[in-house]
Design an enzyme around this catalytic site. Structure first.
Site, PDB file in Angstrom:
ATOM      1  N   GLY A  15     -51.723  74.805  32.997  1.00  0.00           N
ATOM      2  CA  GLY A  15     -52.143  75.379  33.453  1.00  0.00           C
ATOM      3  C   GLY A  15     -52.115  75.406  34.814  1.00  0.00           C
ATOM      4  O   GLY A  15     -51.437  74.109  35.708  1.00  0.00           O
ATOM      5  N   ASP A 132     -57.633  69.410  37.880  1.00  0.00           N
ATOM      6  CA  ASP A 132     -58.567  69.033  37.748  1.00  0.00           C
ATOM      7  C   ASP A 132     -58.581  67.378  37.581  1.00  0.00           C
ATOM      8  O   ASP A 132     -59.558  66.811  38.000  1.00  0.00           O
ATOM      9  CB  ASP A 132     -58.478  68.636  36.159  1.00  0.00           C
ATOM     10  CG  ASP A 132     -58.987  70.241  35.698  1.00  0.00           C
ATOM     11  OD1 ASP A 132     -59.801  71.209  36.229  1.00  0.00           O
ATOM     12  OD2 ASP A 132     -59.234  70.406  34.416  1.00  0.00           O
ATOM     13  N   ARG A 167     -84.183  79.722  45.257  1.00  0.00           N
ATOM     14  CA  ARG A 167     -83.850  79.393  44.029  1.00  0.00           C
ATOM     15  C   ARG A 167     -83.325  78.545  43.434  1.00  0.00           C
ATOM     16  O   ARG A 167     -82.729  77.294  44.905  1.00  0.00           O
ATOM     17  CB  ARG A 167     -82.927  80.568  43.853  1.00  0.00           C
ATOM     18  CG  ARG A 167     -84.277  82.018  43.275  1.00  0.00           C
ATOM     19  CD  ARG A 167     -83.025  82.801  43.259  1.00  0.00           C
ATOM     20  NE  ARG A 167     -83.593  84.508  43.241  1.00  0.00           N
ATOM     21  CZ  ARG A 167     -83.182  85.134  43.389  1.00  0.00           C
ATOM     22  NH1 ARG A 167     -82.000  86.032  43.754  1.00  0.00           N
ATOM     23  NH2 ARG A 167     -84.089  86.387  42.727  1.00  0.00           N
ATOM     24  N   GLN A 260     -61.292  79.351  41.135  1.00  0.00           N
ATOM     25  CA  GLN A 260     -60.851  78.421  41.370  1.00  0.00           C
ATOM     26  C   GLN A 260     -59.847  77.793  41.688  1.00  0.00           C
ATOM     27  O   GLN A 260     -59.227  76.632  41.737  1.00  0.00           O
ATOM     28  CB  GLN A 260     -61.497  76.916  40.788  1.00  0.00           C
ATOM     29  CG  GLN A 260     -63.307  76.697  41.017  1.00  0.00           C
ATOM     30  CD  GLN A 260     -64.000  76.408  39.805  1.00  0.00           C
ATOM     31  OE1 GLN A 260     -64.065  74.900  39.495  1.00  0.00           O
ATOM     32  NE2 GLN A 260     -64.585  76.915  38.474  1.00  0.00           N
ATOM     33  N   ARG A 261     -59.124  78.155  40.669  1.00  0.00           N
ATOM     34  CA  ARG A 261     -57.522  78.194  40.023  1.00  0.00           C
ATOM     35  C   ARG A 261     -57.162  78.730  41.219  1.00  0.00           C
ATOM     36  O   ARG A 261     -55.203  78.392  41.216  1.00  0.00           O
ATOM     37  CB  ARG A 261     -57.013  78.147  38.498  1.00  0.00           C
ATOM     38  CG  ARG A 261     -57.065  77.708  37.507  1.00  0.00           C
ATOM     39  CD  ARG A 261     -55.784  77.479  36.837  1.00  0.00           C
ATOM     40  NE  ARG A 261     -56.765  76.633  36.164  1.00  0.00           N
ATOM     41  CZ  ARG A 261     -55.623  77.038  34.823  1.00  0.00           C
ATOM     42  NH1 ARG A 261     -55.126  77.860  34.552  1.00  0.00           N
ATOM     43  NH2 ARG A 261     -56.373  76.043  33.206  1.00  0.00           N
TER      44      ARG A 261
HETATM   45  P1  ATP Z   1     -53.290  71.786  31.923  1.00  0.00           P
HETATM   46  O1  ATP Z   1     -53.492  70.768  32.736  1.00  0.00           O
HETATM   47  O2  ATP Z   1     -52.892  73.320  32.279  1.00  0.00           O
HETATM   48  O3  ATP Z   1     -53.738  70.950  30.639  1.00  0.00           O
HETATM   49  P2  ATP Z   1     -51.025  69.704  30.249  1.00  0.00           P
HETATM   50  O4  ATP Z   1     -49.289  70.065  30.948  1.00  0.00           O
HETATM   51  O5  ATP Z   1     -51.543  69.527  30.493  1.00  0.00           O
HETATM   52  O6  ATP Z   1     -51.659  71.156  31.823  1.00  0.00           O
HETATM   53  P3  ATP Z   1     -50.680  71.600  28.153  1.00  0.00           P
HETATM   54  O7  ATP Z   1     -50.904  72.916  27.561  1.00  0.00           O
HETATM   55  O8  ATP Z   1     -51.393  70.358  27.148  1.00  0.00           O
HETATM   56  O9  ATP Z   1     -50.956  72.030  29.376  1.00  0.00           O
HETATM   57  O10 ATP Z   1     -49.045  70.907  27.169  1.00  0.00           O
HETATM   58  C1  ATP Z   1     -48.197  72.224  28.091  1.00  0.00           C
HETATM   59  C2  ATP Z   1     -46.991  72.540  27.650  1.00  0.00           C
HETATM   60  O11 ATP Z   1     -45.771  70.510  27.346  1.00  0.00           O
HETATM   61  C3  ATP Z   1     -47.293  72.757  25.910  1.00  0.00           C
HETATM   62  O12 ATP Z   1     -47.624  73.987  25.974  1.00  0.00           O
HETATM   63  C4  ATP Z   1     -46.436  72.129  24.605  1.00  0.00           C
HETATM   64  O13 ATP Z   1     -44.788  73.044  24.903  1.00  0.00           O
HETATM   65  C5  ATP Z   1     -46.006  71.018  25.550  1.00  0.00           C
HETATM   66  N1  ATP Z   1     -46.698  69.804  24.646  1.00  0.00           N
HETATM   67  C6  ATP Z   1     -47.667  69.188  25.231  1.00  0.00           C
HETATM   68  N2  ATP Z   1     -48.204  68.171  24.695  1.00  0.00           N
HETATM   69  C7  ATP Z   1     -46.730  67.950  24.059  1.00  0.00           C
HETATM   70  C8  ATP Z   1     -45.794  67.476  22.296  1.00  0.00           C
HETATM   71  N3  ATP Z   1     -47.083  66.215  21.831  1.00  0.00           N
HETATM   72  N4  ATP Z   1     -45.098  67.474  22.054  1.00  0.00           N
HETATM   73  C9  ATP Z   1     -44.474  68.420  22.624  1.00  0.00           C
HETATM   74  N5  ATP Z   1     -44.248  69.178  24.329  1.00  0.00           N
HETATM   75  C10 ATP Z   1     -45.381  68.831  24.072  1.00  0.00           C
END
Ligand code: ATP
Length: 328
Positions: A15, A132, A167, A260-261
């Site tokens: 995100g 977050d 309210r 918020q983002r």
């Molecule tokens: P947010 O805070 O928005 O959730 P995030 O970085 O945690 O951000 P995710 O969608 O969980 O977002 O992860 C981003 C990308 O990282 C995934 O789409 C995937 O490509 C990669 N990723 C996440 N977990 C793994 C994993 N276990 N192995 C390989 N790649 C991963």
């Protein structure tokens, strides 16, 4: 500083959050400062596998320190979760002469970076970017402060209409697993109650608290609810429950959602992003890898990615007490 790293790739993943552009700018300019080449990678890990790279120099990141979102775009990639996908990604980086990666994102992105580092011994450093604030190893993630300011501004406006009509407003804010936004913005905006996933207040106590507020002379109330709050199924159910049980209340719901983002990052997030970018690049050049840059007691620190991914960010109990006292 080490000479083995000649080209660094920077990407944003998961995100988006305000401050990501300021972090990209910082990574690119720190590379330029140390005479290291830098490539921007578009669309997170999808872009790594597609070889969607663009050479970046100090001037290519002008006018972005104040912009929300990410100029490099962000994405979620299924294929990178597979060994085959990561093999392709490694080959694309090698072909482009990229020696190390700076990944700006959340814990999922760090998990991907960690696995990639372990499989190919490829240097990876993380910069925590998510509104977050749910990442272990830093007191603040990029975008959290901006999101708080956005939420407080919205609640100030909602309060104007709440008090004009006597309210009760339930304001839902982001935070599926953690209540950092709700707790901090709730205190900042003077909420009567703050409902977060970490603490289950219970429906009965919520009603008691609202009745107490009424008795104490309050004519309007704001209750801030984190998305992941466990007290009811959702914020609309909470509204129905309160209206059924406290007929003196005229209840409204406001779900703040994606606003918020977005928006320009706060000064705090711009400074934090600039510091994190410098620390990330200089740490790579010192030979460090598989760590995340973070802020602790005002200083830049490094936390192993493994810990950052496994650890859980804790709610500040002192803030819980402050919020309780403030709602007296
Ligand atoms: P947010 O805070 O928005 O959730 P995030 O970085 O945690 O951000 P995710 O969608 O969980 O977002 O992860 C981003 C990308 O990282 C995934 O789409 C995937 O490509 C990669 N990723 C996440 N977990 C793994 C994993 N276990 N192995 C390989 N790649 C991963």
């Amino acid at each position: 500083m080490s000479n083995s790293i000649k080209k660094i790739g920077v990407m944003t993943s998961g995100g988006d959050s305000p401050g990501m552009n300021a972090a990209i700018r910082s990574v690119v300019r720190t590379c330029a400062y140390h005479n290291v080449k830098c490539v921007g990678i578009y669309r997170g890990y999808e872009g790594v596998m597609d070889g969607d790279f663009k050479d970046m120099d100090a001037r290519s990141v002008k006018d972005i320190v104040n912009k929300g979102g990410t100029i490099l775009k962000s994405a979620r990639s299924k294929d990178f979760r597979t060994p085959e996908g990561r093999k392709i990604a490694h080959q694309k980086l090698k072909n482009a002469g990229v020696d190390a990666l700076v990944v700006i994102g959340g814990d999922g992105s760090f998990n991907g970076g960690l696995i990639f580092n372990q499989e190919f011994d490829f240097p990876v450093i993380g910069i925590p970017g998510t509104i977050d604030n749910d990442i272990f190893g830093t007191s603040h993630t990029l975008g959290f402060d901006t999101a708080l300011n956005t939420v407080v501004e919205c609640i100030d406006k909602i309060r104007d209409t709440a008090s004009s009509h006597n309210r009760l407003f339930f304001v839902e804010v982001m935070g599926r697993d953690v209540g950092h936004i709700a707790l901090n913005a709730g205190i900042g905006a003077g909420a009567e109650e703050i409902l977060i996933p970490e603490e289950n207040l219970g429906l009965e106590r919520l009603l008691e608290s609202l009745q107490r507020s009424k008795r104490s002379g309050k004519s309007s109330s704001i209750v801030v609810v984190a998305e992941g709050d466990k007290i009811g199924k959702n914020v609309f159910e909470l509204k129905d429950y309160v209206e059924t049980n406290l007929d003196e209340y005229d209840v409204r719901v406001s779900v703040l959602g994606h606003m918020q983002r977005g928006g320009p990052p706060s000064c705090f997030d711009r400074v934090l992003a600039s510091r994190m970018g410098v620390k990330a690049v200089e740490s790579l050049l010192e030979g460090k890898s598989s760590v995340m840059v973070g802020l602790s007691d005002g200083k830049m620190i490094l936390t192993p990615l493994e810990q950052a991914v496994k650890g859980k960010s804790q709610i500040n109990r002192e803030l819980l007490r402050v919020s309780e006292i403030m709602s007296t």
